[in-house]
Design a protein around this motif. Structure first.
Motif, short mmCIF file in Angstrom:
data_model
loop_
_atom_site.label_atom_id
_atom_site.label_comp_id
_atom_site.label_asym_id
_atom_site.label_seq_id
_atom_site.Cartn_x
_atom_site.Cartn_y
_atom_site.Cartn_z
N ASN A 184 -2.44 -5.31 11.48
CA ASN A 184 -1.17 -4.16 11.37
C ASN A 184 0.17 -4.60 12.16
O ASN A 184 -0.17 -4.58 13.60
N THR A 191 -4.75 2.98 7.48
CA THR A 191 -6.42 3.21 7.23
C THR A 191 -6.78 2.78 5.64
O THR A 191 -7.86 2.86 5.58
N SER A 192 -5.72 2.41 5.04
CA SER A 192 -6.21 1.69 3.71
C SER A 192 -5.05 0.63 3.37
O SER A 192 -3.99 0.84 3.66
N CYS A 193 -5.86 -0.34 2.85
CA CYS A 193 -4.83 -1.48 1.98
C CYS A 193 -5.36 -1.91 0.70
O CYS A 193 -6.50 -2.36 0.74
N GLU A 194 -4.63 -2.10 -0.37
CA GLU A 194 -4.88 -2.59 -1.49
C GLU A 194 -4.33 -3.82 -1.59
O GLU A 194 -3.42 -4.14 -1.53
N THR A 208 -9.58 -2.74 -2.65
CA THR A 208 -9.09 -1.80 -1.53
C THR A 208 -9.96 -1.71 -0.46
O THR A 208 -11.10 -1.25 -0.53
N TRP A 209 -9.29 -1.90 0.87
CA TRP A 209 -9.92 -1.79 1.91
C TRP A 209 -9.79 -0.46 2.75
O TRP A 209 -8.63 0.01 2.69
N ASN A 210 -10.92 0.22 3.45
CA ASN A 210 -10.62 1.10 4.00
C ASN A 210 -11.10 1.18 5.40
O ASN A 210 -12.16 0.40 5.49
N GLY A 211 -10.49 1.76 6.35
CA GLY A 211 -10.81 1.46 7.88
C GLY A 211 -9.83 2.12 8.57
O GLY A 211 -9.22 2.97 8.48
N SER A 212 -9.37 1.56 9.98
CA SER A 212 -8.55 2.03 10.84
C SER A 212 -8.03 0.89 11.66
O SER A 212 -8.84 0.17 12.13
N ASN A 243 -1.88 2.33 2.95
CA ASN A 243 -2.10 3.92 3.17
C ASN A 243 -1.37 4.59 1.85
O ASN A 243 -0.69 5.55 1.87
N GLU A 244 -1.84 3.94 0.89
CA GLU A 244 -1.61 4.57 -0.56
C GLU A 244 0.07 4.40 -0.83
O GLU A 244 0.50 4.85 -1.88
#
Length: 538
Positions: A184, A191-194, A208-212, A243-244
């Protein structure tokens, strides 16, 4: 300030001395200078503010110059032909232009000068490296009175791929499990990354990764398992969304090549480099590992094993600039030896190398593996005098057709080896010049270079008896003058022998102290090799 004004190159940076730098550093500046910048919310423009304040009375042809720079640009592969991949403090734009902004001709204490600029960003590689430099210069004297810098500013939303693991240099399975490191690099939490990725020129795939992830923190991203085919597979990854939404820095790309070794080609294997080009090297599923990141194996032109001319090609490594101990590896594709039907196979190659102003301490190791690189065995090493084939030169070394040697190394238990890996390893020493390799061959026999020039050299001499023991006769077939005989072993080393020349021009070479093996006989006329032949000593 101009230096060395009495020379034909006044002001040349080479004339700056440490005393000059110390003197300027210790001088009291008549200005305070401050520069700041911001990036627009849509990341397409930069806004710069500069504030100058006189701290002493000053006058002259004063100019404020402002430059937008990138602190650091790093490429995974060199963008040009000189091998450089890292570029520092790259100037992108002078604001408003190189002439700068004219300041008052005379300024009293506490006089101020302010200026603002806006520029639509253009040709920026990495937005996170954008900085601004400002300096006040007297164009009459060229003195710089003061300078300041605005360092890169954090972006609101910026994901960055910083590393990839799980994509190995070589592997003997078709399954690849990449793991990316996602940083980051922005202010807001991610919170998300494609992530989009592809193998070679294949179709794009997305994950797509999701997390924080908070600012400055990294997370591991496990990409779904990839099934690869045989050969070199370049796998490329880049961020398409954070984050979309759009990432602040587009084109954030990282790639890595996996050399997938699923099948072994049948021996014999031969590489002459003649089919390679500047845009397709290496060829034939060969590959390179450059541990130090400096100069490594490249395609060399204008020379080849026992040959010369514009059509000749080989591989070479420039050892001028490498750090001592640096290792550069050249890998052959996987080879199946079992079909040769012999217990002993041979790795044959031609080589050429020399020093700069004194003899080199470079080294070339030949290594083999039968377990997909888990363990390696050294079958031969050349170093120092054994690796030197020509006179030292301060110029880049391009060998003539007589400045080459052969090496023939035994590969034992060949009839049981179905998955042979071979690598030729250059170890940088001191005083090394260019090291060339050509006509690499893995075969059931000792193979000589097949180029026309070597054939002519071989046809010019007869060596008898062959095989020999005790002594051997060497005779030039065309009556050409000769001044001596060299005997070269299969590692390229010159073996000490006594050779006597008879009245008819025939040489008798004493082999009593020569160990059994395969040798190259070189007939010399002063420093030129005028004929060569192979000799087996029993």
């Amino acid at each position: 300030q101009l230096f060395a004004t009495s020379t034909n190159a006044p002001g040349h940076p080479g004339y700056f001395s440490q005393e000059d730098i110390d003197g300027q550093n210790g001088a009291t500046s008549p200005f305070d200078l401050n520069v700041t910048h911001q990036i627009s919310p849509n990341y397409d423009s930069i806004y710069v503010t500069v504030h100058a304040k006189a701290t002493g009375a000053v006058s002259g042809d004063l100019k404020l110059r402002v430059a937008v720079i990138e602190n650091l640009i790093t490429f995974t592969t060199p963008p040009g032909s000189n091998g450089e991949k890292v570029f520092e403090d790259v100037c992108r734009k002078m604001l408003p232009d190189p002439n700068g902004s004219a300041m008052p001709a005379a300024m009293a204490v506490n006089d101020e000068f302010d200026v603002t600029f806006a520029w639509k960003l253009d040709k920026i590689y990495d937005l996170t490296e954008v900085a601004v430099v400002a300096f006040i210069q007297d164009d009459n004297t060229q003195d710089v009175h003061q300078a300041a810098k605005s360092n890169p500013v954090p972006l609101q939303l910026d994901g960055k791929l910083t590393a990839v693991s799980g994509v190995d240099l070589f592997q003997c399975t078709d399954k690849i499990n990449p793991v990316l490191t996602l940083l980051n690099n922005g202010v807001a939490p991610i919170t998300s990354c494609e992530i989009t990725y592809k193998v070679g020129a294949g179709a794009n795939q997305t994950y797509t990764w999701n997390g924080s992830i908070e600012n400055g923190v990294s997370a591991s991203v496990n990409i779904p398992e990839i099934t690869a085919t045989n050969g070199a597979q370049l796998i490329t990854f880049y961020i398409t969304k954070v984050n979309e939404g759009s990432d602040a820095v587009s084109g954030n790309t990282i790639s890595k090549t996996a050399n997938v070794l699923l099948t072994a080609g049948a021996a014999p294997f031969t590489e002459t480099f003649q089919s390679a080009s500047a845009t397709s090297f290496p060829v034939n599923n060969e590959f390179i590992y450059n541990q130090g990141g400096n100069d490594t194996w490249i395609l060399g032109t204008g020379a080849g094993g026992f040959a010369s001319g514009s059509t000749q090609k080989a591989t070479k490594i420039i050892l001028y600039f490498g750090e001592s101990g640096e290792i550069d590896e050249y890998y052959l594709p996987k080879i199946n030896l079992s079909g040769l039907g012999v217990n002993t196979a041979y790795l044959n190659f031609d080589f050429a190398h020399t020093g700069v102003s004194s003899d080199p301490t470079s080294q070339l190791d030949a290594m083999i593996s039968t377990d997909c690189g888990a363990t390696w065995t050294t079958i031969g090493s050349l170093d120092g005098a054994t690796l030197k084939t020509g006179p030292n030169t301060g110029q880049y070394f391009t060998p003539t057709k007589t400045q080459w040697k052969n090496s023939h190394l035994e590969i034992p238990n060949a009839n049981t080896i179905t998955d042979l890996m071979v690598k030729l390893v250059a170890v940088t020493g001191t005083q090394g010049n260019n090291l060339w390799l050509d006509n690499i061959n893995v075969s059931d026999k000792i193979v000589n270079t097949s180029v026309e020039e070597l054939e002519a050299l071989q046809s010019a001499v007869s060596v008898f008896p062959n095989p020999a023991k005790g002594q051997v006769s060497v005779k030039m077939e065309n009556g050409q003058a000769a001044t001596g005989i060299n005997l070269i072993d299969n590692l390229g080393r010159t073996v000490n022998v006594s050779a006597a020349k008879a009245a008819n021009g025939e040489w008798t070479v004493n082999l009593n102290e020569v160990a059994a093996g395969i040798y190259t006989v070189q007939v010399m006329n002063n420093t030129e090799v005028v004929a060569v032949s192979k000799l087996k000593v029993d």
